[in-house]
Design a protein around this motif. Structure first.
Motif, short mmCIF file in Angstrom:
data_model
loop_
_atom_site.label_atom_id
_atom_site.label_comp_id
_atom_site.label_asym_id
_atom_site.label_seq_id
_atom_site.Cartn_x
_atom_site.Cartn_y
_atom_site.Cartn_z
N UNK A 150 38.16 55.14 43.57
CA UNK A 150 38.57 55.42 42.07
C UNK A 150 38.37 53.75 41.62
N UNK A 151 38.78 52.85 42.16
CA UNK A 151 38.58 51.48 41.74
C UNK A 151 37.33 51.22 41.34
N UNK A 152 36.30 51.51 42.18
CA UNK A 152 34.68 51.21 41.79
C UNK A 152 34.39 52.12 40.74
N UNK A 153 34.63 53.18 40.74
CA UNK A 153 34.21 54.36 39.56
C UNK A 153 34.76 53.88 38.28
N UNK A 154 35.93 53.54 38.47
CA UNK A 154 36.70 53.16 37.00
C UNK A 154 35.88 51.84 36.39
N UNK A 155 35.73 50.80 37.10
CA UNK A 155 34.95 49.75 36.68
C UNK A 155 33.44 50.04 36.27
N UNK A 156 32.84 50.64 37.15
CA UNK A 156 31.43 51.10 36.72
C UNK A 156 31.40 51.92 35.32
N UNK A 157 32.30 52.91 35.27
CA UNK A 157 32.29 53.49 34.22
C UNK A 157 32.55 52.60 32.85
N UNK A 158 33.53 51.57 33.02
CA UNK A 158 33.79 50.82 31.99
C UNK A 158 32.69 49.92 31.48
N UNK A 159 31.59 49.66 32.26
CA UNK A 159 30.82 48.65 32.20
C UNK A 159 29.85 48.92 30.90
N UNK A 160 30.10 50.18 30.41
CA UNK A 160 29.44 50.57 29.54
C UNK A 160 29.84 50.09 28.20
N UNK A 161 31.40 49.53 28.06
CA UNK A 161 31.77 49.17 27.25
C UNK A 161 32.63 50.10 26.33
N UNK A 162 33.12 49.62 25.41
CA UNK A 162 34.19 50.67 24.45
C UNK A 162 33.08 51.60 23.52
N UNK A 163 31.89 51.20 23.25
CA UNK A 163 31.03 52.38 22.85
C UNK A 163 30.59 53.30 23.91
#
Length: 273
Positions: free
Chosen positions: A54-67
């Motif tokens: 989950x930790x890895x998936x969370x940050x990878x998904x967030x890498x795309x930014x607020x948009x």
């Protein structure tokens, strides 16, 4: 500055690349409780394979930014050249309208559960529940709604940083840990400009040093630049560190009704305009 005053720590927010992600994970495994950083996942206690994934998936998904599809962004917190934890932002409800008057399209959240207590980096609801107001309070973090899972509720941070609903992570830290019951969480929406949630967790060796306060100041600037009118986070009445951190940022605090386990939730709302 008086002789007794501690210097402001040199804090910066850096993007979570794959290399930084692995360093953050190693730091979390070594210096934070799993409940301070992630939602409750898996059957084994502590840092299990489900929480690490989950930790890895969370940050990878967030890498795309607020948009991006997850409508969130996470950063590693750098203190004097060393990683100290993480903080995040996530849109809640409608984003600010674009120049043409239309709404900014949002995307789905990270895979996992919905918003809920006990989560971790649902940040920043809390992906990160450890907050720090410079008071030396050790404990959980901030949880703000977000990535599948509950909100962060650590022993010393902002529960709003932990993921809670549409793909969030824990909220800003009050020099605490993470989702373990002390974090900042999510709030409502603001029709005028949009609402962002934040969440944060800090490694134990960086708590109580003002790092969370500086990280929250920096993320407030990012939220303002993104066009948000309000920054929100959830914590609990017993999380002294997180409450102090929120107050230092000018938050309006509203206590809710006690839950079945006698925990009293507190919502922090920081006006940005």
């Amino acid at each position: 500055m008086s002789p007794s005053a501690e210097p402001t720590p040199e804090v910066a927010l850096i993007d979570v690349t794959e290399a930084v992600l692995e360093q953050l994970l190693e730091l979390a495994l070594r210096e934070a409780d799993a409940d301070e950083v992630t939602p409750p996942l898996g059957t084994a206690a502590g840092w299990n394979t489900d929480r690490i994934s989950w930790f890895r998936e969370f940050h990878r998904a967030a890498a795309a930014g607020l948009d991006g599809p997850a409508r969130q962004k996470s950063w590693a917190i750098d203190c004097g050249g060393q990683l100290a934890g993480s903080i995040r932002l996530q849109w809640k409800g409608a984003e600010p309208t674009d120049a043409a008057g239309g709404g900014v399209a949002g995307g789905p959240g990270l895979p996992g559960g919905g918003a809920g207590a006990g989560g971790g980096l649902a940040v920043l609801t809390g992906v990160w529940a450890a907050a720090d107001a410079g008071s030396g309070v050790t404990g959980g973090g901030v949880s703000v709604g977000g990535v599948s899972g509950g909100g962060v509720s650590g022993g010393g941070g902002l529960a709003g940083l932990t993921p809670g609903g549409a793909g969030s992570e824990a909220p800003p830290d009050a020099e605490a840990g993470g989702a373990g019951g002390a974090g900042l969480g999510s709030g409502g929406s603001d029709a005028a400009g949009g609402t962002l949630e934040t969440g944060i967790w800090l490694a134990r060796s960086f708590r109580g040093r003002g790092v969370g306060r500086e990280a929250l100041r920096l993320v407030k600037d990012r939220a303002t630049s993104a066009g948000a009118a309000v920054l929100v986070a959830d914590t609990t009445a017993g999380n002294v560190g997180a409450l102090a951190l929120l107050k230092s940022a000018g938050a309006e605090l509203v206590a809710g009704a006690a839950s079945d386990n006698a925990t009293v939730p507190v919502k922090g709302r920081i006006p940005l305009r």
